[in-house]
Design an enzyme around this catalytic site. Structure first.
Site, PDB file in Angstrom:
ATOM      1  CB  THR A 156     -24.701  59.479  15.220  1.00 20.02           C
ATOM      2  OG1 THR A 156     -23.620  59.491  15.980  1.00 20.02           O
ATOM      3  CG2 THR A 156     -24.906  60.969  14.410  1.00 20.02           C
TER       4      THR A 156
ATOM      5  CE  LYS B 215     -21.320  62.023  16.168  1.00 20.36           C
ATOM      6  NZ  LYS B 215     -19.916  61.239  16.483  1.00 20.36           N
TER       7      LYS B 215
ATOM      8  CE  LYS C 143     -24.987  56.816  11.143  1.00 25.88           C
ATOM      9  NZ  LYS C 143     -25.015  57.269  12.646  1.00 25.88           N
TER      10      LYS C 143
HETATM   11  P1  NAP Z   1     -21.057  48.794  14.319  1.00 25.41           P
HETATM   12  O1  NAP Z   1     -20.005  48.397  14.860  1.00 25.41           O
HETATM   13  O2  NAP Z   1     -21.669  48.639  13.228  1.00 25.41           O
HETATM   14  O3  NAP Z   1     -22.312  48.157  15.424  1.00 25.41           O
HETATM   15  C1  NAP Z   1     -23.485  48.540  15.250  1.00 25.41           C
HETATM   16  C2  NAP Z   1     -24.421  47.793  16.277  1.00 25.41           C
HETATM   17  O4  NAP Z   1     -25.541  47.791  16.019  1.00 25.41           O
HETATM   18  C3  NAP Z   1     -23.860  46.044  16.407  1.00 25.41           C
HETATM   19  O5  NAP Z   1     -23.969  45.405  17.653  1.00 25.41           O
HETATM   20  C4  NAP Z   1     -25.359  45.710  15.426  1.00 25.41           C
HETATM   21  O6  NAP Z   1     -25.574  44.276  15.681  1.00 25.41           O
HETATM   22  C5  NAP Z   1     -26.420  46.800  15.802  1.00 25.41           C
HETATM   23  N1  NAP Z   1     -27.745  46.855  15.283  1.00 25.41           N
HETATM   24  C6  NAP Z   1     -27.460  47.513  14.099  1.00 25.41           C
HETATM   25  N2  NAP Z   1     -28.782  47.652  13.538  1.00 25.41           N
HETATM   26  C7  NAP Z   1     -29.538  46.948  14.661  1.00 25.41           C
HETATM   27  C8  NAP Z   1     -30.939  46.757  14.437  1.00 25.41           C
HETATM   28  N3  NAP Z   1     -31.860  47.106  13.478  1.00 25.41           N
HETATM   29  N4  NAP Z   1     -31.340  45.897  15.657  1.00 25.41           N
HETATM   30  C9  NAP Z   1     -30.577  45.432  16.796  1.00 25.41           C
HETATM   31  N5  NAP Z   1     -29.295  45.918  16.566  1.00 25.41           N
HETATM   32  C10 NAP Z   1     -28.661  46.484  15.545  1.00 25.41           C
HETATM   33  O7  NAP Z   1     -21.250  50.442  14.749  1.00 25.41           O
HETATM   34  P2  NAP Z   1     -20.547  51.617  15.694  1.00 25.41           P
HETATM   35  O8  NAP Z   1     -19.145  51.831  15.097  1.00 25.41           O
HETATM   36  O9  NAP Z   1     -20.404  50.751  17.020  1.00 25.41           O
HETATM   37  O10 NAP Z   1     -21.341  52.742  15.663  1.00 25.41           O
HETATM   38  C11 NAP Z   1     -22.577  52.613  16.465  1.00 25.41           C
HETATM   39  C12 NAP Z   1     -23.169  54.040  16.276  1.00 25.41           C
HETATM   40  O11 NAP Z   1     -22.272  55.199  16.945  1.00 25.41           O
HETATM   41  C13 NAP Z   1     -23.457  54.554  14.795  1.00 25.41           C
HETATM   42  O12 NAP Z   1     -24.591  55.534  14.912  1.00 25.41           O
HETATM   43  C14 NAP Z   1     -22.182  55.539  14.509  1.00 25.41           C
HETATM   44  O13 NAP Z   1     -22.358  56.565  13.774  1.00 25.41           O
HETATM   45  C15 NAP Z   1     -21.867  56.238  15.933  1.00 25.41           C
HETATM   46  N6  NAP Z   1     -20.436  56.526  16.196  1.00 25.41           N
HETATM   47  C16 NAP Z   1     -19.513  55.540  15.716  1.00 25.41           C
HETATM   48  C17 NAP Z   1     -18.164  55.969  16.081  1.00 25.41           C
HETATM   49  C18 NAP Z   1     -17.049  55.004  15.773  1.00 25.41           C
HETATM   50  O14 NAP Z   1     -15.909  55.505  15.786  1.00 25.41           O
HETATM   51  N7  NAP Z   1     -17.105  53.856  15.419  1.00 25.41           N
HETATM   52  C19 NAP Z   1     -17.797  57.307  16.799  1.00 25.41           C
HETATM   53  C20 NAP Z   1     -18.971  57.998  17.287  1.00 25.41           C
HETATM   54  C21 NAP Z   1     -20.129  57.408  17.001  1.00 25.41           C
HETATM   55  P3  NAP Z   1     -24.814  43.206  14.691  1.00 25.41           P
HETATM   56  O15 NAP Z   1     -23.938  42.820  15.520  1.00 25.41           O
HETATM   57  O16 NAP Z   1     -26.153  42.017  14.758  1.00 25.41           O
HETATM   58  O17 NAP Z   1     -24.654  43.852  13.370  1.00 25.41           O
END
Ligand code: NAP
Length: 286
Positions: A93, A168, A236
């Site tokens: 997102t 979204k 965010k």
């Molecule tokens: P998360 O668990 O914090 O995972 C983020 C991932 O991105 C990790 O693998 C992280 O690597 C990687 N990452 C972050 N910054 C990076 C960078 N600069 N370069 C390379 N890799 C990077 O987050 P998530 O919950 O999966 O969410 C991911 C996205 O989906 C977000 O935008 C969130 O708003 C959206 N989303 C989440 C949900 C939910 O329920 N969680 C639902 C809908 C949408 P590391 O392992 O090294 O930290």
């Protein structure tokens, strides 16, 4: 298909897993390598040492990272390494403005870029039941849909670049208002001395019913927030939503207020709590 997945977080890890289980060739990259190694041990595939290595030769590369700056970093590494004709699908997102810029940059390299944020949370990602809203060329989505469909229950083309992200944002506006209403309802029921379970059973079959009521009423009433979609992520998203509203003139009065309530939840130490923790703010004084 030869695919790549970048960002094996809460969402990306199981999404990439569905690609592997469906028989696609998957190269993964995660900034913290241990997660990529764990993923390969679980699903097979290949852990790459760099983003460029992961996407080289991929017909479709997907990413699901954090915020705009993260998408920009990944895209800057991925775009020059992708073959002409490849598709880059962003499930993060992020802002619609960035999606439009990346679509232009990708096009200049003969690559198609789709902004494809998801809804359905961790449970939806694990079950392969996400709703995906997509902006970009329809023809690219037609090619991508059978692949990303392995983790989706619905995929909808919303228009040109950025339209997926804008959709979204509408989703998040709906959620912010509904969750605050529900938090107030739980709080009121508690103050009125009603049994929250009985209240929910009485009203959840009528016009007050919602996904949030079905899935979050009980945990709100029990004061359980240590799971789900984190407040930090929601803030965010609301920042992106409110930025967009400032440029398109939309009046998001309740959304702006709820964003400030989430700031209070963060100050209570609830940055990682589920978004339903708006109830914690109301219940903190009993
Ligand atoms: P998360 O668990 O914090 O995972 C983020 C991932 O991105 C990790 O693998 C992280 O690597 C990687 N990452 C972050 N910054 C990076 C960078 N600069 N370069 C390379 N890799 C990077 O987050 P998530 O919950 O999966 O969410 C991911 C996205 O989906 C977000 O935008 C969130 O708003 C959206 N989303 C989440 C949900 C939910 O329920 N969680 C639902 C809908 C949408 P590391 O392992 O090294 O930290």
């Amino acid at each position: 298909m030869r695919t790549a997945f970048i960002g094996l977080g809460v969402m990306g890890y199981p999404m990439a897993g569905h690609l592997a289980r469906a028989g696609h060739e998957v190269s993964v990259f995660n900034r913290t390598p241990a997660k990529a190694e764990r993923w390969v041990a679980e699903y097979g595939g290949r852990a790459a040492f760099s983003i460029a290595e992961a996407v080289a030769g991929a017909e479709l590369a997907a990413l699901c990272v954090g915020d705009d700056a993260d998408v920009r970093q990944v895209a800057d590494a991925a775009l020059p390494a992708l073959a002409e004709g490849a598709i880059l699908v962003d499930h993060t997102t992020a802002s619609a403005k960035l999606a439009r810029a990346l679509a232009d940059e990708a096009q200049a390299r003969g690559v198609s870029f789709l902004d494809a944020p998801v809804s359905g949370g961790q449970a939806g990602a694990e079950a392969g039941q996400l709703a995906i809203m997509v902006g970009g060329e329809a023809a690219a989505l037609e090619r991508a849909a059978p692949v990303i469909g392995v983790y989706a229950k619905a995929i909808r083309h919303m228009g040109g670049p950025g339209a997926g992200q804008l959709t979204k944002f509408v989703n998040q506006i709906c959620i912010a208002g509904v969750v605050q209403g529900l938090a107030e309802a739980v709080h009121f029921a508690h103050r009125a001395g009603l049994d929250p379970t009985a209240v929910c059973e009485a009203i959840s079959q009528g016009a007050a019913q919602s996904w949030q009521m079905d899935n979050r009423w009980r945990t709100m009433a029990e004061g359980k927030f240590d799971f789900g979609f984190a407040v930090d992520w929601m803030r965010k998203d609301l920042r992106l939503v409110l930025d967009e509203a400032r440029s398109n003139g939309a009046r998001l009065e309740v959304t702006a207020l709820v964003d400030q309530f989430y700031a209070e939840v963060q100050a209570l130490g609830g940055g990682r709590w589920d978004t339903s923790s708006l109830a914690a703010r109301l219940m903190r004084d009993g």
